[in-house]
Scaffold this motif. Structure first.
Motif, PDB file in Angstrom:
ATOM      1  N   ASN A 100      -5.542  -6.059  -5.409  1.00 46.57           N
ATOM      2  CA  ASN A 100      -5.327  -7.969  -5.356  1.00 46.57           C
ATOM      3  C   ASN A 100      -5.369  -8.754  -6.421  1.00 46.57           C
TER       4      ASN A 100
ATOM      5  N   ASN B  55       8.184  -3.513  -5.842  1.00 46.35           N
ATOM      6  CA  ASN B  55       7.137  -4.012  -5.992  1.00 46.35           C
ATOM      7  C   ASN B  55       6.760  -5.529  -5.355  1.00 46.35           C
TER       8      ASN B  55
ATOM      9  N   GLN C  60       1.789  -2.936  -3.101  1.00 48.10           N
ATOM     10  CA  GLN C  60       1.809  -4.148  -2.278  1.00 48.10           C
ATOM     11  C   GLN C  60       1.683  -3.654  -0.876  1.00 48.10           C
TER      12      GLN C  60
ATOM     13  N   VAL D 148       0.406  -6.324 -10.559  1.00 48.88           N
ATOM     14  CA  VAL D 148      -0.136  -5.157  -9.302  1.00 48.88           C
ATOM     15  C   VAL D 148      -1.115  -4.789  -9.543  1.00 48.88           C
TER      16      VAL D 148
END
Length: 458
Positions: free
Chosen positions: A308, A384, A414, A304
């Motif tokens: 993104n 995540n 996230q 991550v």
């Protein structure tokens, strides 16, 4: 106010028209089977969602998997027919689904948003669906908080996708897995702490049989005794202080954690806690301690990053791309190595394991499709991951494999996960009570006094 669903919406009553839910892209990227979670209510997918999914379909990560899975499902549902005016049936006892062309905002809202972006097209289409179905309940469903705020500003009914949301009470219970027992009978303490068996019948501890691997702190004048319920033996057994590759526990929770990670009967371990509580260090040290019992030790974590972006945008080969993500794992490995002299057999063994890939740090995306036999598998930052990703990983486990998931459910990177809907929370809630599973919540930071104070106050 329309009810938000902690579980799947209930089927409509006799004579009641089905509700209409307009789905945002992130719902499908979060759960490609989401269209089957709305019972006999109808669904509308704005065409801009299909356009966005097309951008995500390539790759090995969960977003690509969900995008492809949804498109295959829609293609199968619509095989040999078009959506028409009313849509097509999703399946038995389910509603209909329809792909809706984009529609502009009504004149009264034309000046509300100036940018022509996918979120605004989805919102304007949802408003059009609502205005053209005045006799039915219509809601936009999105995990994007900003879009929910915009929808509320436009007067549009909007909801989060809550079918995979763990109830608040269960999340809180996962942080209270240790039962405290004060002033037990002297013979109980003596049998548990000093007898050759270091175990007592559970009836001496509890009125009802505990769940498997229930943890206890039995407090008496001499301090606290750590214990665990062994369901196979029907006894509460002493949790002894053990070391793992030079790492010794600094508190009772770490003692529980090392015991679980070293116990071959417990094949699945979940460790949660704040920064510096020792989650990853304990998992890695325990794996090294048992290296001879496994063909490979695999360490991984979700990739991550800010914005993104995936690891593909980074230069270099796979190893180079992964280096920023695995550095925290290497830091823990260096802490373990620092317990020994550079020329010691323990330090040299770690170097040899890295060279021979007996100890392997691998991208999580490459796990899908593998069968992990006789592997000690550690997944860091598991908060995540989505519930589906956690399931995908665990179903890779072959004979003789042990899996340890670590993370902090209050530090999620996230954008569409939270402490109720992430995979680590689901793991603890769904596997609770299984003999092969144990969850430990680490409370005390041990990295440094500064780290502990910052974790509590900032």
């Amino acid at each position: 106010m329309a009810k938000k669903y902690a579980n799947a919406p209930s089927a409509r009553k006799a004579g009641e028209k089905p509700k209409i839910f307009v789905l945002d892209t992130n719902i499908i990227l979060h759960d490609h089977k989401a269209i089957r979670k709305f019972k006999d209510n109808d669904l509308v997918i704005p065409v801009v969602v299909i356009e966005e999914l097309d951008k995500f379909k390539k790759g090995n990560d969960a977003l690509a998997f969900n995008a492809r899975g949804f498109m295959r499902d829609i293609d199968r549902i619509t095989e040999g027919r078009s959506f028409g005016k009313d849509g097509v049936p999703i399946g038995k006892d389910l509603g209909k689904i329809k792909i809706e062309p984009c529609h502009p905002f009504p004149e009264s809202l034309a000046g509300l948003f100036y940018d022509d972006i996918p979120d605004h097209r989805i919102l304007s289409t949802a408003i059009w669906v609502r205005d053209n179905n005045p006799d039915r309940f219509v809601a936009l469903v999105t995990k994007d908080i900003n879009l929910r705020m915009k929808a509320k500003a436009a007067g549009m009914e909007v909801q989060d996708y809550l079918t995979d949301r763990v109830e608040e009470e269960k999340v809180e219970n996962s942080a209270k897995e240790v039962i405290f027992i004060d002033s037990p009978a002297a013979e109980t303490v003596s049998a548990l702490a000093y007898s050759p068996q270091t175990a007592v019948d559970w009836r001496q501890i509890s009125e009802r049989e505990p769940k498997p691997n229930q943890l206890y702190k039995i407090r008496n004048e001499g301090g606290a005794i750590c214990a665990r319920y062994d369901a196979d033996a029907g006894k509460v057994v002493l949790v002894k202080t053990k070391s793992a590759y030079g790492i010794r526990p600094r508190n009772d929770e770490q003692k529980f954690a090392i015991d679980a990670c070293l116990n071959p009967e417990i094949q699945l371990v979940s460790m949660t806690g704040g920064a510096g509580t020792g989650k990853t260090l304990i998992a890695l040290a325990s794996a090294l301690e048992q290296a001879r019992d496994y063909e490979q030790i695999i360490l991984t974590r979700p990739t991550v990053v800010l914005g993104n972006q995936e690891i593909g945008f980074l230069p270099g080969d796979q190893k180079t791309k992964m280096s920023p993500f695995v550095q925290p794992l290497m830091d823990n490995l260096n802490v373990i190595k620092s317990q020994f002299r550079p020329s010691s057999k323990e330090a040299l063994k770690i170097e040899e394991m890295l060279k021979s890939e007996k100890l392997l740090i691998s991208p999580l995306a490459y796990i899908r499709g593998r069968s992990l036999g006789k592997v000690y598998f550690i997944c860091d930052e598991a908060q995540n991951l989505t519930p589906h990703e956690i399931k995908t990983i665990i179903t890779r486990a072959g004979e003789g494999t042990k899996m340890v998931f670590t993370g902090d459910i209050f530090q999620i990177d996230q954008p569409y996960l939270d402490k109720w809907s992430n995979g680590l929370t689901h793991l603890g809630e769904k596997m609770d009570g299984q003999k092969l599973f144990e969850h430990i919540f680490l409370r005390v930071g041990e990295r440094s006094e500064l780290s502990d104070i910052a974790s509590k106050l900032l």
